[in-house]
Design a protein around this motif. Structure first.
Motif, PDB file in Angstrom:
ATOM      1  N   UNK A  37       0.803  -1.234   0.000  1.00 21.35           N
ATOM      2  CA  UNK A  37       0.000   0.000   0.000  1.00 21.35           C
ATOM      3  C   UNK A  37       0.835   1.283   0.000  1.00 21.35           C
ATOM      4  N   UNK A  38       1.766   1.391  -0.932  1.00 18.38           N
ATOM      5  CA  UNK A  38       2.605   2.580  -1.047  1.00 18.38           C
ATOM      6  C   UNK A  38       2.689   3.004  -2.498  1.00 18.38           C
ATOM      7  N   UNK A  39       2.906   4.294  -2.713  1.00 12.55           N
ATOM      8  CA  UNK A  39       3.224   4.764  -4.052  1.00 12.55           C
ATOM      9  C   UNK A  39       4.646   4.314  -4.389  1.00 12.55           C
ATOM     10  N   UNK A  40       4.924   4.225  -5.688  1.00  7.47           N
ATOM     11  CA  UNK A  40       6.227   3.676  -6.096  1.00  7.47           C
ATOM     12  C   UNK A  40       7.395   4.447  -5.488  1.00  7.47           C
ATOM     13  N   UNK A  41       7.386   5.768  -5.592  1.00  7.40           N
ATOM     14  CA  UNK A  41       8.515   6.562  -5.103  1.00  7.40           C
ATOM     15  C   UNK A  41       8.739   6.362  -3.612  1.00  7.40           C
ATOM     16  N   UNK A  42       7.660   6.287  -2.858  1.00 12.65           N
ATOM     17  CA  UNK A  42       7.765   6.084  -1.414  1.00 12.65           C
ATOM     18  C   UNK A  42       8.337   4.707  -1.093  1.00 12.65           C
ATOM     19  N   UNK A  43       7.844   3.694  -1.800  1.00 14.53           N
ATOM     20  CA  UNK A  43       8.307   2.325  -1.559  1.00 14.53           C
ATOM     21  C   UNK A  43       9.769   2.160  -1.961  1.00 14.53           C
ATOM     22  N   UNK A  44      10.140   2.733  -3.096  1.00 17.37           N
ATOM     23  CA  UNK A  44      11.516   2.610  -3.586  1.00 17.37           C
ATOM     24  C   UNK A  44      12.491   3.343  -2.657  1.00 17.37           C
ATOM     25  N   UNK A  45      12.061   4.496  -2.155  1.00 19.06           N
ATOM     26  CA  UNK A  45      12.879   5.248  -1.208  1.00 19.06           C
ATOM     27  C   UNK A  45      13.089   4.441   0.067  1.00 19.06           C
ATOM     28  N   UNK A  46      12.036   3.806   0.556  1.00 16.64           N
ATOM     29  CA  UNK A  46      12.133   2.991   1.764  1.00 16.64           C
ATOM     30  C   UNK A  46      13.082   1.812   1.539  1.00 16.64           C
ATOM     31  N   UNK A  47      12.988   1.167   0.386  1.00 18.20           N
ATOM     32  CA  UNK A  47      13.883   0.045   0.082  1.00 18.20           C
ATOM     33  C   UNK A  47      15.336   0.499   0.049  1.00 18.20           C
ATOM     34  N   UNK A  48      15.582   1.640  -0.564  1.00 14.37           N
ATOM     35  CA  UNK A  48      16.954   2.164  -0.625  1.00 14.37           C
ATOM     36  C   UNK A  48      17.490   2.451   0.780  1.00 14.37           C
ATOM     37  N   UNK A  49      16.635   2.980   1.640  1.00 11.83           N
ATOM     38  CA  UNK A  49      17.038   3.256   3.022  1.00 11.83           C
ATOM     39  C   UNK A  49      17.397   1.969   3.756  1.00 11.83           C
ATOM     40  N   UNK A  50      16.616   0.930   3.520  1.00 11.89           N
ATOM     41  CA  UNK A  50      16.866  -0.371   4.161  1.00 11.89           C
ATOM     42  C   UNK A  50      18.179  -0.960   3.649  1.00 11.89           C
ATOM     43  N   UNK A  51      18.417  -0.852   2.353  1.00 11.59           N
ATOM     44  CA  UNK A  51      19.669  -1.366   1.771  1.00 11.59           C
ATOM     45  C   UNK A  51      20.873  -0.619   2.351  1.00 11.59           C
TER      46      UNK A  51
END
Length: 226
Positions: A37-51
């Motif tokens: 339940x996220x917009x692409x930019x928000x989800x991708x940003x979160x993934x990058x932060x986790x990485x």
């Protein structure tokens, strides 16, 4: 005279930077289509932060992502993310143009070849096997096996010891100055930077420490150095 040549893997033998981004973006899109339940930019940003937080060699980025979004892991979304990521990654997996010919040349000249890589042992072997390179190397040393990461001298010492070669007769080829080059030189090895350029601070460091670092644009240039 150099007897042993050690290589880093990522962005040294093959181009990992360009496909990793595409694979991660495809994984996020697949997860969103399945209910993330996220917009692409928000989800991708979160993934990058986790990485960035966990490191690129961590193997549960998508587990962490779903747990932070839902408060618990979501197996379906995790599996979709992982499978999509790996499918895209392996579809795009390509050696740099002169990697294979250079390794063949070095083996024909009697050099002992090895890998020194920060990462999980199985994952590093998987890359080499999928790239068709595993037969070239006499020793594969990973940070998981060594218990330390480059540039720690211990991983280089372990590699030299396993190869049965002296540091002064060994060279490290890699694309990261701080990890591959400094670590190798501090261990007494020679070092060659490939697929990268020196920053001004790195040039100053080399000058200050009076180091000899060869910089090449392509692995094929090893023929003129070794």
């Amino acid at each position: 005279m150099i007897k042993a040549v050690f290589f880093d893997i990522d962005d040294t033998l093959y181009d990992t930077s360009s496909f990793a981004k595409l694979a991660r973006r495809a994984a996020i899109n697949a997860m969103i289509d399945a209910g993330l339940p996220l917009e692409f930019d928000e989800a991708y940003k979160l993934l990058r932060e986790i990485i960035k937080e966990k490191g690129s060699n961590y193997d549960k980025h998508f587990n962490v992502l779903t747990k932070r979004v839902f408060g618990e892991e979501k197996p379906l979304l995790i599996a979709l993310g992982m499978i999509t990521y790996h499918n895209v990654k392996f579809a795009l997996l390509r050696l740099f143009p002169n990697t294979m010919s250079t390794l063949i040349y070095l083996k024909s000249r009697g050099y002992h070849l090895g890998v020194i890589s920060n990462g999980i042992t199985i994952k590093q072997w998987e890359k080499l096997i999928r790239l068709g390179l595993h037969h070239f190397f006499d020793e594969i040393i990973t940070s998981q096996e060594a218990g330390v990461e480059k540039p720690d001298e211990e991983i280089f010492k372990l590699a030299i010891g396993k190869m049965g070669c002296k540091a002064e007769k060994s060279v490290m080829v890699g694309n990261k100055f701080s990890e591959d080059i400094v670590g190798a030189i501090n261990t007494g090895m020679s070092a060659i930077l490939v697929n990268s350029t020196l920053t001004e601070s790195e040039k100053e460091y080399i000058k200050k420490e009076d180091l000899k670092v060869d910089v090449i644009k392509d692995l094929s240039e090893l023929r003129n150095i070794l």
